[in-house]
Design a protein around this motif. Sequence first.
Motif, PDB file in Angstrom:
ATOM      1  N   GLY A  65     -12.653  81.705 -10.843  1.00 34.97           N
ATOM      2  CA  GLY A  65     -12.000  81.577 -12.022  1.00 34.97           C
ATOM      3  C   GLY A  65     -10.387  81.352 -11.448  1.00 34.97           C
ATOM      4  N   SER A  66     -10.323  81.714 -10.168  1.00 36.35           N
ATOM      5  CA  SER A  66      -9.086  81.400  -8.835  1.00 36.35           C
ATOM      6  C   SER A  66      -8.742  80.139  -8.723  1.00 36.35           C
ATOM      7  N   GLU A  67      -8.131  79.562  -8.501  1.00 35.92           N
ATOM      8  CA  GLU A  67      -7.444  77.905  -8.391  1.00 35.92           C
ATOM      9  C   GLU A  67      -7.155  78.178  -6.931  1.00 35.92           C
ATOM     10  N   THR A  82      -1.258  76.055  -2.055  1.00 36.63           N
ATOM     11  CA  THR A  82      -1.391  77.100  -3.145  1.00 36.63           C
ATOM     12  C   THR A  82      -1.951  78.516  -3.759  1.00 36.63           C
ATOM     13  N   TYR A  83      -2.792  79.258  -3.928  1.00 33.32           N
ATOM     14  CA  TYR A  83      -3.445  80.025  -4.480  1.00 33.32           C
ATOM     15  C   TYR A  83      -3.306  81.009  -6.072  1.00 33.32           C
ATOM     16  N   LEU A  84      -3.845  80.744  -6.639  1.00 37.85           N
ATOM     17  CA  LEU A  84      -3.017  81.594  -8.262  1.00 37.85           C
ATOM     18  C   LEU A  84      -4.916  82.321  -8.075  1.00 37.85           C
ATOM     19  N   THR A  88      -6.551  90.887  -9.334  1.00 38.74           N
ATOM     20  CA  THR A  88      -5.898  91.546  -8.651  1.00 38.74           C
ATOM     21  C   THR A  88      -6.081  93.421  -8.818  1.00 38.74           C
ATOM     22  N   SER A  89      -6.200  93.743  -7.757  1.00 40.53           N
ATOM     23  CA  SER A  89      -6.174  95.133  -7.330  1.00 40.53           C
ATOM     24  C   SER A  89      -4.344  95.730  -8.095  1.00 40.53           C
ATOM     25  N   SER A  90      -3.759  95.119  -7.656  1.00 40.03           N
ATOM     26  CA  SER A  90      -2.464  95.629  -8.178  1.00 40.03           C
ATOM     27  C   SER A  90      -1.910  95.403  -9.263  1.00 40.03           C
ATOM     28  N   PHE A 121       2.823  88.874  -4.627  1.00 36.80           N
ATOM     29  CA  PHE A 121       3.135  90.082  -6.232  1.00 36.80           C
ATOM     30  C   PHE A 121       2.712  91.555  -5.883  1.00 36.80           C
ATOM     31  N   SER A 122       2.262  91.285  -4.605  1.00 36.43           N
ATOM     32  CA  SER A 122       1.437  92.495  -4.252  1.00 36.43           C
ATOM     33  C   SER A 122       1.758  92.829  -2.530  1.00 36.43           C
ATOM     34  N   ASP A 123       1.098  93.629  -2.066  1.00 40.00           N
ATOM     35  CA  ASP A 123       1.287  93.587  -1.058  1.00 40.00           C
ATOM     36  C   ASP A 123      -0.029  93.616   0.266  1.00 40.00           C
ATOM     37  N   SER A 124      -0.539  93.453  -0.382  1.00 41.09           N
ATOM     38  CA  SER A 124      -2.044  93.131   0.612  1.00 41.09           C
ATOM     39  C   SER A 124      -1.923  91.606   1.098  1.00 41.09           C
ATOM     40  N   THR A 125      -2.649  91.162   1.565  1.00 40.06           N
ATOM     41  CA  THR A 125      -3.448  90.060   2.979  1.00 40.06           C
ATOM     42  C   THR A 125      -4.459  90.183   2.507  1.00 40.06           C
ATOM     43  N   THR A 166     -17.648  87.909  -1.069  1.00 42.87           N
ATOM     44  CA  THR A 166     -17.548  86.342  -0.988  1.00 42.87           C
ATOM     45  C   THR A 166     -16.971  85.678  -2.312  1.00 42.87           C
ATOM     46  N   ASN A 167     -16.933  84.305  -1.995  1.00 42.95           N
ATOM     47  CA  ASN A 167     -16.203  82.998  -3.406  1.00 42.95           C
ATOM     48  C   ASN A 167     -16.910  81.507  -2.729  1.00 42.95           C
ATOM     49  N   VAL A 168     -16.947  81.339  -3.539  1.00 45.90           N
ATOM     50  CA  VAL A 168     -17.560  80.394  -3.412  1.00 45.90           C
ATOM     51  C   VAL A 168     -16.309  78.728  -4.090  1.00 45.90           C
TER      52      VAL A 168
HETATM   53  C1  BTN Z   1      -4.399  91.796  -4.762  1.00 40.37           C
HETATM   54  O1  BTN Z   1      -4.813  92.481  -5.570  1.00 40.37           O
HETATM   55  O2  BTN Z   1      -3.453  92.859  -3.732  1.00 40.37           O
HETATM   56  C2  BTN Z   1      -4.008  90.945  -3.870  1.00 40.37           C
HETATM   57  C3  BTN Z   1      -4.695  89.691  -5.423  1.00 40.37           C
HETATM   58  C4  BTN Z   1      -6.388  89.418  -4.463  1.00 40.37           C
HETATM   59  C5  BTN Z   1      -7.403  88.544  -4.908  1.00 40.37           C
HETATM   60  C6  BTN Z   1      -8.834  88.565  -4.472  1.00 40.37           C
HETATM   61  S1  BTN Z   1      -8.525  88.196  -3.112  1.00 40.37           S
HETATM   62  C7  BTN Z   1     -10.209  88.051  -2.983  1.00 40.37           C
HETATM   63  C8  BTN Z   1     -10.500  87.621  -4.542  1.00 40.37           C
HETATM   64  N1  BTN Z   1     -11.078  86.399  -4.552  1.00 40.37           N
HETATM   65  C9  BTN Z   1     -10.259  85.836  -5.433  1.00 40.37           C
HETATM   66  O3  BTN Z   1      -9.658  84.221  -5.550  1.00 40.37           O
HETATM   67  N2  BTN Z   1      -9.806  87.246  -5.515  1.00 40.37           N
HETATM   68  C10 BTN Z   1      -9.817  87.690  -5.310  1.00 40.37           C
END
Ligand code: BTN
Length: 184
Positions: A65-67, A82-84, A88-90, A121-125, A166-168
């Motif tokens: 459901g991410s955009e 942009t990515y929404l 999240t794990s944060s 909004f988080s330290d991740s990449t 993976t994501n589709v």
């Molecule tokens: C975080 O949790 O630190 C940042 C967000 C990470 C979202 C992940 S990226 C891979 C997966 N696909 C998505 O659309 N969202 C998650």
Amino acid sequence: MALPALGYILTFRDSPALRQLLLPAMMMMMRSIGFILVLALAGATLRPPLSKECSLIGLWQNDLGSEMKVMGVSSTGYFFGTYLTSVTSSDKPISESPIHGSQQMGDQEQLTFGFTVAWSFSDSTTVFVGQCFVDDKGKETLQTMWLLRKKADSRQDNWKATLVGTNVFTRAKYKSPGRAGRVL
Ligand code: BTN
């Protein structure tokens, strides 16, 4: 039941006046049917094949459901947007993050690409790699694989800092922001 039909055929055969009246009409009808058949055949064979080319530009939605919005692709294949994320794990509230990527420019059919999301909004990449596939009906699908690097507190925690998945993605419809979301 067959008798009236037989009577009609006999009358038609034996009446030159009726034959003279009906024959041109029947011939015209047959000619029109032939013309329609030729047109249908030409339409079926001359129709240009659906484009197999893929463009990353636009709004995409993945299986979570991410955009993702890809706003532009340069002549060298660099793209941005942009990515929404929907997950999240944060523990911080989710907000839109910028993406930067590059795609192969040679063959626009089933092109490969990669992009990075440095989460705002988080330290991740996260890095994504993927390929665009176009089916017989022209529908585009992005098959991707990602690596999400979380910030480890120490080198000892390095081993648990990377997630893989993976994501589709398929094309999403633009939702109107409505009155409340509009910038006046
Ligand atoms: C975080 O949790 O630190 C940042 C967000 C990470 C979202 C992940 S990226 C891979 C997966 N696909 C998505 O659309 N969202 C998650």
